[in-house]
Scaffold this motif. Structure first.
Motif, short mmCIF file in Angstrom:
data_model
loop_
_atom_site.label_atom_id
_atom_site.label_comp_id
_atom_site.label_asym_id
_atom_site.label_seq_id
_atom_site.Cartn_x
_atom_site.Cartn_y
_atom_site.Cartn_z
N PHE A 62 0.71 -0.94 0.25
CA PHE A 62 0.08 -0.36 0.07
C PHE A 62 0.83 1.20 -0.01
CE2 PHE A 62 -4.02 1.96 2.58
CZ PHE A 62 -4.08 2.61 1.52
N PHE A 63 1.84 1.49 0.33
CA PHE A 63 3.07 2.27 0.85
C PHE A 63 3.43 2.67 -0.48
CE2 PHE A 63 3.38 2.31 5.98
CZ PHE A 63 1.87 2.24 6.10
N SER A 64 4.41 1.19 -1.06
CA SER A 64 4.67 1.15 -2.46
C SER A 64 3.67 2.19 -3.00
CB SER A 64 5.07 0.14 -2.85
OG SER A 64 5.99 -0.62 -1.57
N ILE A 65 2.75 2.02 -3.50
CA ILE A 65 1.72 2.42 -4.74
C ILE A 65 1.89 4.26 -4.46
CG2 ILE A 65 -0.76 2.83 -5.65
CD1 ILE A 65 -0.32 -0.45 -5.70
N LEU A 66 1.73 4.35 -2.81
CA LEU A 66 0.86 5.90 -2.56
C LEU A 66 2.09 6.47 -2.47
CD1 LEU A 66 -1.02 5.24 1.20
CD2 LEU A 66 -1.75 6.31 -1.22
N ASP A 67 3.27 6.00 -2.03
CA ASP A 67 4.91 6.66 -2.87
C ASP A 67 5.05 7.06 -3.98
OD1 ASP A 67 5.35 6.34 -0.20
OD2 ASP A 67 7.26 5.20 -0.86
N GLN A 68 4.64 5.83 -5.13
CA GLN A 68 4.59 5.75 -6.07
C GLN A 68 3.20 7.03 -6.96
OE1 GLN A 68 4.11 2.09 -8.86
NE2 GLN A 68 5.41 1.62 -6.86
N ILE A 69 1.79 7.65 -6.07
CA ILE A 69 0.94 7.91 -6.83
C ILE A 69 0.69 9.48 -6.30
CG2 ILE A 69 0.08 5.76 -8.01
CD1 ILE A 69 -2.42 6.25 -6.44
N GLY A 70 1.54 9.87 -4.94
CA GLY A 70 1.58 11.16 -4.83
C GLY A 70 1.27 11.03 -3.45
N LEU A 71 1.53 10.31 -2.16
CA LEU A 71 1.40 10.10 -1.33
C LEU A 71 2.41 9.39 -0.17
CD1 LEU A 71 -2.31 10.26 -0.26
CD2 LEU A 71 -1.09 12.08 -0.31
N PRO A 72 3.71 10.31 -0.01
CA PRO A 72 4.66 9.74 0.14
C PRO A 72 4.61 9.17 2.09
CG PRO A 72 5.44 11.42 -0.39
CD PRO A 72 4.01 11.56 -1.23
N THR A 73 4.69 8.34 2.47
CA THR A 73 5.20 7.47 3.82
C THR A 73 5.84 8.17 4.32
OG1 THR A 73 3.22 6.48 3.91
CG2 THR A 73 4.85 5.74 6.08
N ARG A 74 6.47 9.16 6.18
CA ARG A 74 7.43 9.01 5.92
C ARG A 74 7.58 8.00 8.02
NH1 ARG A 74 11.50 11.61 4.08
NH2 ARG A 74 12.47 12.48 5.53
N VAL A 75 8.71 9.01 8.89
CA VAL A 75 8.42 7.64 9.86
C VAL A 75 9.60 8.40 10.65
CG1 VAL A 75 9.37 5.38 11.29
CG2 VAL A 75 7.91 5.35 8.64
N LYS A 76 9.16 8.76 11.78
CA LYS A 76 9.91 9.47 12.95
C LYS A 76 10.43 9.17 14.10
CE LYS A 76 10.77 14.29 14.42
NZ LYS A 76 10.00 16.19 15.01
N ASP A 77 11.32 9.05 14.24
CA ASP A 77 11.55 8.70 16.03
C ASP A 77 12.90 8.81 16.41
OD1 ASP A 77 13.73 6.89 14.39
OD2 ASP A 77 12.36 4.62 14.76
N ALA A 78 13.48 7.85 17.75
CA ALA A 78 14.34 8.88 18.15
C ALA A 78 15.58 8.40 17.41
CB ALA A 78 14.91 7.67 20.04
N ASN A 79 15.65 7.64 15.54
CA ASN A 79 16.56 7.80 15.02
C ASN A 79 16.23 8.78 13.88
OD1 ASN A 79 17.60 5.17 16.16
ND2 ASN A 79 16.92 3.92 15.27
N GLY A 80 15.16 9.93 13.92
CA GLY A 80 15.78 10.70 12.76
C GLY A 80 14.22 10.83 12.34
N ASP A 81 14.11 11.76 11.16
CA ASP A 81 12.93 11.12 10.10
C ASP A 81 13.09 10.83 8.70
OD1 ASP A 81 10.85 12.54 8.39
OD2 ASP A 81 10.37 13.41 10.10
N ARG A 82 12.58 10.20 8.06
CA ARG A 82 12.79 9.20 6.66
C ARG A 82 11.47 8.84 6.19
NH1 ARG A 82 13.31 6.40 11.81
NH2 ARG A 82 13.05 4.35 11.58
N ALA A 83 11.86 8.46 5.28
CA ALA A 83 11.13 7.13 4.38
C ALA A 83 10.98 6.04 4.97
CB ALA A 83 11.44 7.16 3.18
N TRP A 84 9.92 5.72 4.50
CA TRP A 84 9.65 4.81 5.16
C TRP A 84 10.01 3.20 5.51
CZ3 TRP A 84 7.57 0.09 3.04
CH2 TRP A 84 7.40 0.57 1.56
N ASN A 85 10.87 3.46 4.37
CA ASN A 85 11.66 2.05 3.41
C ASN A 85 12.98 2.44 3.21
OD1 ASN A 85 11.20 3.81 1.72
ND2 ASN A 85 10.26 2.50 0.16
N ALA A 86 13.51 3.72 4.11
CA ALA A 86 15.10 3.92 4.30
C ALA A 86 15.90 2.70 4.88
CB ALA A 86 14.93 5.36 4.50
#
Length: 412
Positions: free
Chosen positions: A388-412
């Motif tokens: 789901f996230f992979s397609i959303l990334d491709q078609i306009g709604l990228p997912t990001r994650v922020k935690d103690a290790n920083g802020d990044r793309a969900w699949n970074a």
């Protein structure tokens, strides 16, 4: 593989769905749009052609149908030969459209819980009042029904599942935070159907805490959230669709929904409510006629789709999920940021419609390819979030994650 899509509805969200289906019609096939008002469907089709949105040559056709009429919807499904129905009409038509899909054996996707026009904020869990009653029949007949596949509900449900699966041994709380930091320039307007918008906030606020439903009044519980891009924003605990399925699937966690409101919105809302103008019950006029106050207010406010050209700013919607990992507390924020102006330039709609309309198309693509063709009824958190996230990334709604290790793309 399932192909050919019927879009129910012709509002701002339907316009986004139509554009995104067109941009991905190599996967989804023929596209049909249906509403009670044929001219609205034609207008959406015109915007698709204006943007040259069709990825490959194909069918893009308008139809007139009353979505409250199950036999009529079923007849249209058979006539068009569609295999996937994306319901972005009013929440009042969910059950009639779902019944038509079950009758004809096609996949069903919606973006919100069913509502009855004469009832507000029924006893939770709301899905159990309507949709979930059809779950056994969907399983028996092998019907795929993906419920609440918008952004919230929808993507935020997937955010919760992802955060729990990837970062936690045990989840303790899920706080969904929805902030619109944009400006439409109007004195007062709602970002989606005013009738549905106000109905969300005039009843009891239900949250799931300490293993039970908790009741509060609207605007009773507020919290300041420090968020990426949009900064610190005030949000209030509100009743909302996704709380009802997440609490069933993660009963050990506290589940709350928070929506951002400015003081001006709260003041106008309070006056309207105190005057009785947000009631869904009819009132008698001096001449003996009847009106429904909420419908009158809706008719007086700007059409949400008309806000798009002048909308500026961004949205930030995500889940603050807390839990335990290896015996220690952990917290993660999974989120998306969308831009109103960018949405308008791409599909002619504002950011709220964009965030609501892109996800059901991603879900339809996963049903089409078989990855989400569950052949039973599922809420979004019951499906694998990564494709789901992979397609959303491709078609306009990228997912990001922020935690103690920083802020990044969900699949970074």
């Amino acid at each position: 593989m399932k192909k050919n899509v019927l879009i129910i509805g012709a509002g701002g969200v339907a316009q986004v769905v139509a554009h995104k289906c067109a941009q991905n019609n190599d996967v989804l096939g023929d596209i049909h749009i249906a509403s009670r008002t044929l001219s609205k469907c034609d207008a959406i089709i015109e915007t698709v052609h204006e943007k040259n949105a069709m990825k490959v040559a194909g069918v893009l056709t308008a139809h007139q149908v009353d979505a409250m009429d199950t036999p009529a919807v079923a007849a249209l499904i058979r006539e068009t030969g569609v295999q996937i129905v994306i319901n972005v009409g009013s929440a009042f038509v969910n059950m009639t459209v779902l019944d038509a899909c079950i009758e004809t054996g096609v996949a069903y996707i919606d973006t919100a819980i069913h509502e009855e026009q004469d009832k507000i904020c029924e006893t939770p869990p709301w899905y159990a009042n309507y949709e979930w009653k059809k779950r056994g029949l969907c399983a028996e007949k092998g019907i795929t029904a993906i419920l609440g596949a918008g952004f919230d509900p929808g993507v935020v449900n997937a955010f919760a599942r992802f955060a729990i699966d990837e970062f936690m041994d045990e989840v303790t709380s899920i706080d969904i935070v929805d902030i619109n930091a944009g400006s439409h320039g109007k004195y007062f307007a709602t970002n989606f159907d005013p009738e549905i918008n106000f109905r969300e906030f005039t009843g009891t606020v239900y949250s799931w805490q300490n293993g039970a439903w908790q009741e509060n009044a609207m605007f009773e519980v507020g919290h300041d959230w420090d968020l990426p891009v949009v900064g610190t924003q005030r949000a209030y605990m509100s009743g909302h669709d996704e709380v009802h399925s997440l609490s069933a699937n993660y009963p050990q966690a506290d589940v709350r929904f928070w929506m951002g409101f400015g003081e001006h919105y709260i003041n106008v809302f309070t006056v309207l409510q105190n005057l009785g103008l947000l009631s869904e019950q009819p009132v008698k006029l001096a001449d003996g006629g009847e009106v429904v106050p909420l419908k009158v207010v809706k008719a007086c406010l700007p059409d949400p789709s008309s806000l798009a050209p002048d909308y500026t700013g961004k949205t930030c919607i995500g889940d603050v999920v807390k839990g335990i990992k290896d015996g220690a507390p952990v917290e993660v924020f999974v989120y998306n940021v969308a831009d109103h102006k960018e949405a308008y330039l791409e599909v002619g709609s504002q950011g709220i419609s964009y965030t609501a309309g892109v996800p059901p198309v991603a879900a339809a693509m996963l049903v089409a390819t078989g990855e989400w063709d569950a052949k039973t009824m599922k809420n979004v958190e019951e499906m694998d979030p990564k494709p789901f996230f992979s397609i959303l990334d491709q078609i306009g709604l990228p997912t990001r994650v922020k935690d103690a290790n920083g802020d990044r793309a969900w699949n970074a």
